[in-house]
Design an enzyme around this catalytic site. Structure first.
Site, PDB file in Angstrom:
ATOM      1  N   LYS A  16       0.799  -1.258  -0.001  1.00 21.67           N
ATOM      2  CA  LYS A  16      -0.101   0.050   0.052  1.00 21.67           C
ATOM      3  C   LYS A  16       1.018   1.325   0.086  1.00 21.67           C
ATOM      4  O   LYS A  16       0.737   2.235  -0.604  1.00 21.67           O
ATOM      5  CB  LYS A  16      -0.823   0.118   1.402  1.00 21.67           C
ATOM      6  CG  LYS A  16      -1.861  -1.055   1.335  1.00 21.67           C
ATOM      7  CD  LYS A  16      -2.879  -0.797   2.608  1.00 21.67           C
ATOM      8  CE  LYS A  16      -2.125  -0.647   4.006  1.00 21.67           C
ATOM      9  NZ  LYS A  16      -1.685  -1.606   4.257  1.00 21.67           N
ATOM     10  N   ARG A  91      -9.052   2.155  10.706  1.00 26.58           N
ATOM     11  CA  ARG A  91      -9.049   0.646  11.178  1.00 26.58           C
ATOM     12  C   ARG A  91     -10.218  -0.156  11.694  1.00 26.58           C
ATOM     13  O   ARG A  91     -10.306  -1.203  11.600  1.00 26.58           O
ATOM     14  CB  ARG A  91      -7.882   0.398  12.097  1.00 26.58           C
ATOM     15  CG  ARG A  91      -6.481   1.015  11.837  1.00 26.58           C
ATOM     16  CD  ARG A  91      -5.408   0.802  12.664  1.00 26.58           C
ATOM     17  NE  ARG A  91      -4.216   1.377  12.168  1.00 26.58           N
ATOM     18  CZ  ARG A  91      -3.204   0.637  11.613  1.00 26.58           C
ATOM     19  NH1 ARG A  91      -3.377  -0.605  11.355  1.00 26.58           N
ATOM     20  NH2 ARG A  91      -2.109   1.373  11.392  1.00 26.58           N
ATOM     21  N   ARG A 130      12.052 -10.734   4.460  1.00 27.41           N
ATOM     22  CA  ARG A 130      12.599  -9.535   4.735  1.00 27.41           C
ATOM     23  C   ARG A 130      14.093  -9.528   5.535  1.00 27.41           C
ATOM     24  O   ARG A 130      14.088 -10.285   6.518  1.00 27.41           O
ATOM     25  CB  ARG A 130      11.811  -8.759   5.304  1.00 27.41           C
ATOM     26  CG  ARG A 130      10.655  -7.896   4.600  1.00 27.41           C
ATOM     27  CD  ARG A 130      10.781  -6.245   4.846  1.00 27.41           C
ATOM     28  NE  ARG A 130      10.144  -6.098   6.090  1.00 27.41           N
ATOM     29  CZ  ARG A 130       8.986  -5.498   6.369  1.00 27.41           C
ATOM     30  NH1 ARG A 130       8.455  -4.886   5.161  1.00 27.41           N
ATOM     31  NH2 ARG A 130       8.167  -5.377   7.697  1.00 27.41           N
ATOM     32  N   ARG A 163      14.482  -8.889  11.623  1.00 26.66           N
ATOM     33  CA  ARG A 163      13.942  -8.073  12.516  1.00 26.66           C
ATOM     34  C   ARG A 163      12.919  -9.103  13.455  1.00 26.66           C
ATOM     35  O   ARG A 163      12.308  -9.880  12.660  1.00 26.66           O
ATOM     36  CB  ARG A 163      13.375  -6.921  12.212  1.00 26.66           C
ATOM     37  CG  ARG A 163      14.183  -5.915  11.439  1.00 26.66           C
ATOM     38  CD  ARG A 163      13.350  -4.642  11.230  1.00 26.66           C
ATOM     39  NE  ARG A 163      12.004  -4.951  10.667  1.00 26.66           N
ATOM     40  CZ  ARG A 163      10.904  -3.966  10.721  1.00 26.66           C
ATOM     41  NH1 ARG A 163      11.198  -2.796  11.101  1.00 26.66           N
ATOM     42  NH2 ARG A 163       9.819  -4.467  10.311  1.00 26.66           N
ATOM     43  N   ARG A 174       0.127 -10.852  13.501  1.00 27.20           N
ATOM     44  CA  ARG A 174      -0.201  -9.699  12.965  1.00 27.20           C
ATOM     45  C   ARG A 174      -1.180  -9.881  11.828  1.00 27.20           C
ATOM     46  O   ARG A 174      -2.263  -9.044  11.695  1.00 27.20           O
ATOM     47  CB  ARG A 174       1.146  -9.145  12.313  1.00 27.20           C
ATOM     48  CG  ARG A 174       1.955  -8.261  13.420  1.00 27.20           C
ATOM     49  CD  ARG A 174       3.110  -7.819  12.785  1.00 27.20           C
ATOM     50  NE  ARG A 174       3.155  -6.791  11.802  1.00 27.20           N
ATOM     51  CZ  ARG A 174       3.895  -6.661  10.745  1.00 27.20           C
ATOM     52  NH1 ARG A 174       5.035  -7.273  11.256  1.00 27.20           N
ATOM     53  NH2 ARG A 174       3.757  -5.754   9.639  1.00 27.20           N
TER      54      ARG A 174
END
Ligand SMILES: [Zn+2]
Length: 222
Positions: A16, A91, A130, A163, A174
């Site tokens: 996004k 949200r 990532r 991370r 999440r």
């Protein structure tokens, strides 16, 4: 001309942010996020910033009421007159209803909502792949954008690390939380007839083309 609020909905990893920048540049409208608004208010020491600062320092979430006051103040500025893009807000349905009222007060009609639909396995791959350079913060992806030498940054040879936020178990949680929270929001906008779904799993260029196409159609309908 855009002449409306555009809302980008979609899970983390859906791309996004990248698309929002492209749309903002193409239509000449600001790209808004509540995170930027909070930081700006705090750094300028505004009344709202002074209220938000201690809450943020405690690591807590700023209340809806405060966020909505910041949104209203931001949307009232002249650079939002021809529309704007909201990335990551609203949200919840409650926030969406409050935003609808704000838009009405500022002469903007119903928002155009773009929903980035991406299958969970695609998101998992994007997010768990990532790696971040410890030295310069450059982001790689072991699947889609690997470094030339495994585990090392192309620019400075710094160590690439995963991370804590990018571990599979954290990401799965999440995504599940996002799904729970967003389902009703997606339905809210779908029932208003303002939701446009794009396939967020296709190439960046293809996603950009369908987002631009959707927004031009929204414009034609208005
Ligand atoms: Zn680096």
């Amino acid at each position: 001309m855009l002449a409306r609020a555009v809302i980008f909905l979609g899970p983390p990893g859906a791309g996004k942010g990248t698309q929002a920048k492209l749309v903002a540049a193409r239509f000449g409208v600001p790209h808004l996020s509540t995170g930027d608004m909070l930081r700006e208010n705090v750094s300028r020491g505004t009344e709202l910033g002074l209220l938000a600062k201690p809450v943020m320092e405690r690591g807590e979430l700023v209340s809806d009421a405060l966020v909505l006051r910041m949104v209203e103040e931001r949307v009232a500025r002249p650079d939002c007159r021809n529309g704007f893009i909201f990335d990551g807000f609203p949200r919840t349905v409650a926030q969406a209803e409050a935003l609808d009222a704000i838009l009405k007060r500022h002469g903007l009609g119903a928002p155009a909502v773009i929903y980035f639909n991406v299958a969970e396995d695609v998101l998992m791959r994007r997010l768990t792949g990532r790696r971040t350079c410890k030295v310069c913060g450059e982001i790689y992806n072991v699947y889609d954008r690997p470094p030339k030498v495994e585990g090392r940054c192309d620019k400075d040879g710094g160590e690439l690390v995963q991370r804590a936020d990018d571990r599979p178990e954290v990401i799965r949680e999440r995504l599940a939380a996002y799904e729970r929270q967003t389902k009703t929001l997606v339905e809210h906008y779908r029932s208003q007839g303002v939701l446009h779904e794009v396939d967020g799993a296709s190439s960046m260029e293809a996603v950009t083309a369908s987002v631009f196409g959707a927004l031009e159609n929204f414009g034609a309908r208005a």
